[in-house]
Design a protein around this motif. Structure first.
Motif, short mmCIF file in Angstrom:
data_model
loop_
_atom_site.label_atom_id
_atom_site.label_comp_id
_atom_site.label_asym_id
_atom_site.label_seq_id
_atom_site.Cartn_x
_atom_site.Cartn_y
_atom_site.Cartn_z
N ASP A 157 -78.35 -46.45 -28.29
CA ASP A 157 -79.72 -47.25 -27.82
C ASP A 157 -79.88 -47.61 -26.58
N PHE A 158 -81.60 -47.95 -26.20
CA PHE A 158 -81.07 -48.72 -24.58
C PHE A 158 -80.80 -49.46 -24.03
N VAL A 159 -80.90 -50.19 -25.52
CA VAL A 159 -80.19 -51.43 -24.81
C VAL A 159 -78.60 -52.14 -24.80
N ASN A 160 -78.55 -51.05 -26.08
CA ASN A 160 -77.03 -51.24 -26.40
C ASN A 160 -75.95 -50.17 -25.87
N TRP A 161 -76.46 -48.97 -25.12
CA TRP A 161 -75.94 -48.14 -24.19
C TRP A 161 -76.22 -47.75 -23.46
N GLY A 162 -77.53 -47.43 -22.85
CA GLY A 162 -77.75 -46.99 -21.89
C GLY A 162 -78.11 -47.35 -20.92
N ILE A 163 -78.21 -49.02 -21.25
CA ILE A 163 -78.97 -50.11 -20.30
C ILE A 163 -77.42 -50.36 -18.99
N TYR A 164 -76.57 -50.40 -19.62
CA TYR A 164 -75.23 -50.72 -18.63
C TYR A 164 -75.61 -49.02 -17.55
N TYR A 165 -74.96 -47.94 -17.83
CA TYR A 165 -75.70 -47.13 -16.52
C TYR A 165 -76.72 -47.49 -15.36
N TRP A 166 -78.11 -48.55 -15.77
CA TRP A 166 -79.11 -48.53 -15.67
C TRP A 166 -78.91 -49.38 -14.28
N VAL A 167 -77.75 -50.81 -14.56
CA VAL A 167 -77.08 -51.67 -13.54
C VAL A 167 -76.00 -51.22 -12.38
N ASN A 168 -75.24 -51.05 -13.25
CA ASN A 168 -74.06 -50.55 -12.73
C ASN A 168 -73.91 -49.99 -11.44
N GLN A 169 -74.26 -50.46 -10.19
CA GLN A 169 -74.64 -49.86 -9.10
C GLN A 169 -73.77 -49.13 -8.67
N GLN A 170 -72.25 -50.31 -8.46
CA GLN A 170 -71.43 -49.81 -7.89
C GLN A 170 -70.36 -49.06 -8.72
N GLY A 171 -70.49 -49.34 -10.24
CA GLY A 171 -69.99 -48.05 -10.33
C GLY A 171 -70.93 -46.59 -10.29
N MET A 172 -71.91 -46.46 -10.50
CA MET A 172 -72.64 -45.67 -10.52
C MET A 172 -72.54 -44.38 -9.57
N LYS A 173 -72.10 -46.08 -8.33
CA LYS A 173 -71.92 -45.14 -6.76
C LYS A 173 -70.76 -44.42 -6.77
N LYS A 174 -69.67 -44.61 -6.86
CA LYS A 174 -68.11 -44.67 -7.41
C LYS A 174 -68.14 -43.33 -7.82
N PHE A 175 -69.29 -43.14 -9.64
CA PHE A 175 -69.50 -41.98 -9.96
C PHE A 175 -70.12 -40.52 -9.35
N LEU A 176 -70.82 -40.87 -8.75
CA LEU A 176 -71.58 -40.11 -8.14
C LEU A 176 -71.56 -39.05 -7.06
N GLU A 177 -70.16 -40.00 -6.22
CA GLU A 177 -69.62 -39.78 -5.13
C GLU A 177 -68.15 -38.67 -5.86
N THR A 178 -67.61 -39.51 -6.83
CA THR A 178 -66.11 -38.31 -6.80
C THR A 178 -66.71 -38.46 -8.71
N GLY A 179 -66.97 -38.08 -9.47
CA GLY A 179 -67.16 -37.65 -10.17
C GLY A 179 -66.41 -38.51 -11.46
N ASP A 180 -65.37 -39.65 -11.00
CA ASP A 180 -64.63 -40.48 -11.68
C ASP A 180 -65.60 -41.47 -13.02
N HIS A 181 -65.17 -40.66 -13.96
CA HIS A 181 -65.90 -41.10 -14.84
C HIS A 181 -65.71 -42.67 -15.90
N THR A 182 -64.67 -42.44 -14.91
CA THR A 182 -63.75 -44.34 -15.47
C THR A 182 -64.98 -45.64 -14.47
N ALA A 183 -65.22 -44.94 -13.60
CA ALA A 183 -65.41 -45.70 -12.57
C ALA A 183 -67.51 -46.44 -13.60
N ILE A 184 -67.89 -45.77 -14.69
CA ILE A 184 -68.60 -46.01 -15.13
C ILE A 184 -68.67 -45.98 -17.19
#
Length: 211
Positions: A157-184
């Protein structure tokens, strides 16, 4: 397929403009025709290690109608072809929540909307794919641009799974730039990195529970 290529959908000519993204079930392209833009989604059958599918296309169509009944804001389903396994959806302009997370520009007024939606759908026994690339905030509303849903499971659900992607700024930035799933994601899983994000998540949950 590449930008600029022609695309014929039920003999109607469109042009590929930009690949918007690849999800678990398909590739989504921005397409244009006579000044009109839309989103073309082509179902793919590439394996996903952490997710099992049945009939992806039929599931998308059923999901659209089910989520509309559940009062989820969605892009309109304009056209589809069952044999060729594609859908044409209305295009919602604006950055995705994932792009806003990466840029550090996510507005505070988004949080009440996503928590309210999460609680509403939990009552109905529905989980969305809460990954932030699937959401756009526009016109004061939060839109879910995917049609995928599953039965409610607190693990996803959102509070146990999704929200962690919504707050991981550095990881999401790297993921969108490189496609590296291990960033998130935890390596080799569909589970988010939670280390050093728990306090931020706990604070958001506490604030929204009190509101």
């Amino acid at each position: 397929m590449k930008p600029g290529d022609p695309l014929f959908l039920k003999e109607t000519p469109w042009q590929l403009v930009q690949l918007l993204g690849k999800g678990k079930s398909g590739y989504s392209w921005l397409v244009s025709r006579n000044g009109q833009v839309a989103v073309y989604k082509q179902i793919h059958h590439e394996p996903v290690s952490y997710y099992q599918f049945g009939d992806k296309f039929a599931a998308e169509i059923r999901a659209y109608h089910h989520l509309k009944e559940a009062q989820v804001n969605l892009p309109a389903l304009l056209e589809y072809d069952e044999k060729a396994e594609w859908l044409l959806k209305s295009y919602l302009e604006g950055p995705t929540i994932a792009e806003q997370v990466a840029a550090g520009t996510l507005k505070n007024d988004v949080w009440p909307l996503i928590f309210r939606l999460s609680r509403h759908l939990q009552v109905l026994g529905i989980n969305l794919d809460w990954f932030p690339a699937n959401f756009i905030h526009t016109g004061g509303k939060l839109f879910y641009v995917d049609y995928e849903w599953n039965g409610y499971d607190p693990e996803w659900d959102f509070v146990n799974w999704g929200i962690y992607y919504w707050v991981n700024q550095q990881g999401m930035k790297k993921f969108l730039e490189t496609g590296d799933h291990t960033a998130i994601n935890l390596n080799g899983t569909g589970k988010p990195i939670t280390n050093q994000l728990e306090n931020v998540v706990a604070r958001l949950i506490s604030l929204q529970s009190a509101s």
